[in-house]
Design an enzyme around this catalytic site. Structure first.
Site, PDB file in Angstrom:
ATOM      1  N   TYR A 142      33.039  34.564  -1.227  1.00 55.07           N
ATOM      2  CA  TYR A 142      33.436  35.781  -1.937  1.00 55.07           C
ATOM      3  C   TYR A 142      34.621  36.476  -1.265  1.00 55.07           C
ATOM      4  O   TYR A 142      35.359  37.225  -1.905  1.00 55.07           O
ATOM      5  CB  TYR A 142      32.267  36.754  -2.032  1.00 55.07           C
ATOM      6  CG  TYR A 142      31.141  36.307  -2.947  1.00 55.07           C
ATOM      7  CD1 TYR A 142      31.305  35.247  -3.822  1.00 55.07           C
ATOM      8  CD2 TYR A 142      29.910  36.946  -2.928  1.00 55.07           C
ATOM      9  CE1 TYR A 142      30.285  34.828  -4.649  1.00 55.07           C
ATOM     10  CE2 TYR A 142      28.871  36.544  -3.758  1.00 55.07           C
ATOM     11  CZ  TYR A 142      29.066  35.481  -4.615  1.00 55.07           C
ATOM     12  OH  TYR A 142      28.034  35.076  -5.441  1.00 55.07           O
ATOM     13  N   LYS A 191      23.690  24.236   2.895  1.00 55.07           N
ATOM     14  CA  LYS A 191      23.966  22.961   2.215  1.00 55.07           C
ATOM     15  C   LYS A 191      24.655  22.047   3.218  1.00 55.07           C
ATOM     16  O   LYS A 191      25.749  21.513   2.997  1.00 55.07           O
ATOM     17  CB  LYS A 191      24.835  23.202   0.977  1.00 55.07           C
ATOM     18  CG  LYS A 191      24.930  21.999   0.041  1.00 55.07           C
ATOM     19  CD  LYS A 191      23.594  21.588  -0.572  1.00 55.07           C
ATOM     20  CE  LYS A 191      23.797  20.437  -1.574  1.00 55.07           C
ATOM     21  NZ  LYS A 191      22.502  19.893  -2.047  1.00 55.07           N
ATOM     22  N   ASP A 223      19.384  23.865  -2.910  1.00 55.11           N
ATOM     23  CA  ASP A 223      18.748  23.397  -4.139  1.00 55.11           C
ATOM     24  C   ASP A 223      17.230  23.303  -3.964  1.00 55.11           C
ATOM     25  O   ASP A 223      16.460  23.689  -4.854  1.00 55.11           O
ATOM     26  CB  ASP A 223      19.335  22.061  -4.602  1.00 55.11           C
ATOM     27  CG  ASP A 223      19.581  21.075  -3.462  1.00 55.11           C
ATOM     28  OD1 ASP A 223      19.321  21.422  -2.284  1.00 55.11           O
ATOM     29  OD2 ASP A 223      20.028  19.955  -3.745  1.00 55.11           O
ATOM     30  N   ASP A 247      23.060  35.606  -2.811  1.00 57.52           N
ATOM     31  CA  ASP A 247      23.221  36.274  -4.107  1.00 57.52           C
ATOM     32  C   ASP A 247      22.289  35.639  -5.132  1.00 57.52           C
ATOM     33  O   ASP A 247      21.585  36.321  -5.885  1.00 57.52           O
ATOM     34  CB  ASP A 247      24.684  36.140  -4.542  1.00 57.52           C
ATOM     35  CG  ASP A 247      25.040  37.063  -5.692  1.00 57.52           C
ATOM     36  OD1 ASP A 247      24.160  37.803  -6.169  1.00 57.52           O
ATOM     37  OD2 ASP A 247      26.203  37.050  -6.124  1.00 57.52           O
ATOM     38  N   ASP A 251      18.223  37.209  -6.324  1.00 57.33           N
ATOM     39  CA  ASP A 251      17.936  37.512  -7.732  1.00 57.33           C
ATOM     40  C   ASP A 251      16.752  36.698  -8.235  1.00 57.33           C
ATOM     41  O   ASP A 251      15.914  37.192  -8.994  1.00 57.33           O
ATOM     42  CB  ASP A 251      19.166  37.239  -8.600  1.00 57.33           C
ATOM     43  CG  ASP A 251      20.176  38.370  -8.556  1.00 57.33           C
ATOM     44  OD1 ASP A 251      19.877  39.403  -7.923  1.00 57.33           O
ATOM     45  OD2 ASP A 251      21.255  38.220  -9.133  1.00 57.33           O
TER      46      ASP A 251
END
Length: 356
Positions: A142, A191, A223, A247, A251
Site C-alpha cells: 500500500y 506467502k 491462502d 486487511d 475483514d
C-alpha cells in the site's frame, strides 16, 4: 486526569456513531473523575467538500497536538468518481503515515448474545471466538512504489511490496507482547513460498520469537490462513501479518462474528499514541436515519482508554455496559433477528450510558 482527543466524525454514519461515543466517554469520565476535551477535525469526503482536500494540514496538526484520535468513517459514493489519489479513503493512509500508526489491532470477538448471527455452523464456534489480528499498517504494497509502464501486451501498472527488517521487527514485538497477555499463541501469516518480502518477514518473526520462549508460534501461508479462519477459527488467538494480508484477514475475521457493526479497532504508534475507529465503513445508504449501530465505535473508545490512556477499569466499564445492553435484548438493525425489537442509534447510546 484530563485528556485531549481529536475527533474526526467523517462521512456517512460517522457523525452519528461518534456522537453516541462521546456521550459514553463523558459518562465514564463523570463516573471515574476524568475529563475529556474534544477537538473536532475534518477528514474524508466532508473535508473535500469544505477544504478541497481529503486530509487538510489543519487536521494533521490537531491530531498531533492531541493525546489520541477518534475517527468515525470516511468515504461514500458521492466521491467515487474522483481519481484514486484524491478519494476520501486516502485520508486514512495519510493519517497513518503522518501519525506513525504502524500497528493495527482488530479484535474479532463473538458475543455470546450474538452467537446466532455467526454464519458458521454452531459446532464450529461453540464456546465463543476471541481473535486479535495485528496488522502492519504503514509498509508493504500500500505504501510501496507505484507506477505505470508500457509492455508488449499494452499499458501496465505495478505496485511494489517491500518491507524493511525494522518494520517487521516492531510489529512482531507488538504481536508477541499481545500474545503474552492472552493465550501465549501467535500465528504469523505470509506467502514465503513465493514472495521474497515474506521470506524476510518469516525470518525476522523467528528472530523476535527467540525473546518470547513461552509463546507458541505457527507460520501459515495467507491462502491457508484464509481457509482455516472459516474452517476452524478457534485455533487462532493472535494473528500477525502484513498490511495487505491483514486487511483481508481482519475483514474475514470480523464477518465470522456475525456483524461488522460490532467490531472496534486501534491503530498504534510508538509510545501508545493511537487512532481508534470502527471496522465498518461509512454506510451512506443509512446515514441520518438513526439506525446505525454505534457499538463498534463505542468499543473503539474502550480500546482507547485501555491502550493509550492506560485506564483498564474504565475500559472494562464500557465493555461490560455493551454486554449488559446486549444481554437485556438491545439490538440495532444489523444484529436484530426477525421479530426482535430494533433500537435506534440514539436509543442504543442511551441504554449504554444508563448501564455505565
Amino acid at each position: 486526569m484530563n485528556y485531549r482527543i481529536a475527533v474526526i466524525p467523517g462521512d456517512g454514519i460517522g457523525p452519528e456513531v461518534v456522537e453516541q461515543t462521546l456521550r459514553v466517554l463523558d459518562a465514564v469520565g463523570g463516573k471515574y473523575g476524568h475529563s475529556f476535551e474534544y477537538v473536532k477535525a475534518l477528514a474524508g469526503g466532508c473535508a473535500i467538500d469544505e477544504k478541497g482536500e481529503c486530509l487538510p494540514q489543519e487536521t494533521i496538526d490537531i491530531c498531533k497536538g492531541s493525546d489520541a484520535v477518534l475517527l468515525g468513517a470516511v468515504g461514500g459514493w458521492k466521491w467515487d468518481t474522483l481519481p484514486g489519489d484524491q478519494r476520501p479513503e486516502r485520508a486514512l493512509l495519510g493519517l497513518r503515515k503522518e501519525l506513525g500508526l504502524f500497528a493495527n489491532l482488530r479484535p474479532a470477538l463473538l458475543f455470546d448474545e450474538l452467537a446466532d448471527a455467526c454464519p458458521l455452523k454452531p459446532e464450529i464456534v461453540e464456546g465463543g471466538l476471541d481473535i486479535v489480528v495485528v496488522r502492519e499498517l504503514t509498509g508493504g504494497i500500500y505504501f510501496g512504489e507505484k507506477g505505470t509502464t508500457d509492455t508488449d501486451l499494452g499499458p501496465a501498472a505495478y505496485d511494489v511490496e517491500q518491507y524493511a527488517e525494522g518494520e517487521v521487527r516492531r510489529i512482531a514485538k507488538v504481536a508477541f507482547d499481545m500474545a503474552m497477555k492472552r493465550g501465549k499463541k501467535l500465528t504469523s501469516v505470509d506467502k514465503a513460498n513465493v514472495l521474497e518480502s515474506s521470506r524476510l518477514w518469516r525470518r525476522v518473526v523467528a528472530e523476535v520469537a527467540e525473546d518470547y520462549p513461552e509463546v507458541e508460534v505457527n507460520n501459515f501461508y495467507i491462502d491457508n490462513a484464509a481457509m482455516q479462519l472459516v474452517r476452524n477459527p478457534k485455533q487462532f488467538d493472535v494473528i500477525v501479518t502484513s498490511n495487505i494480508f491483514g486487511d483481508i484477514l481482519s475483514d474475514e475475521a470480523s464477518m465470522i462474528t456475525g456483524s461488522i457493526g460490532m467490531l472496534p479497532s486501534a491503530s498504534l504508534a510508538e509510545g501508545n499514541f493511537g487512532m481508534y475507529e470502527p471496522v465498518h465503513g461509512s454506510a451512506p445508504d443509512i446515514a441520518g436515519q438513526n439506525i446505525a449501530n454505534p457499538m463498534a465505535t463505542i468499543l473503539s473508545a474502550a480500546m482507547m482508554l485501555r491502550y493509550t490512556f492506560g485506564l483498564g477499569e474504565e475500559a472494562d466499564c464500557i465493555e461490560n455496559a455493551v454486554r449488559k445492553v446486549l444481554a437485556d435484548g438491545c439490538r440495532t438493525a444489523d444484529i436484530a433477528r426477525e421479530g426482535e425489537k430494533v433500537s435506534g442509534t440514539r436509543e442504543t447510546g442511551d441504554l449504554i450510558v444508563q448501564a455505565i
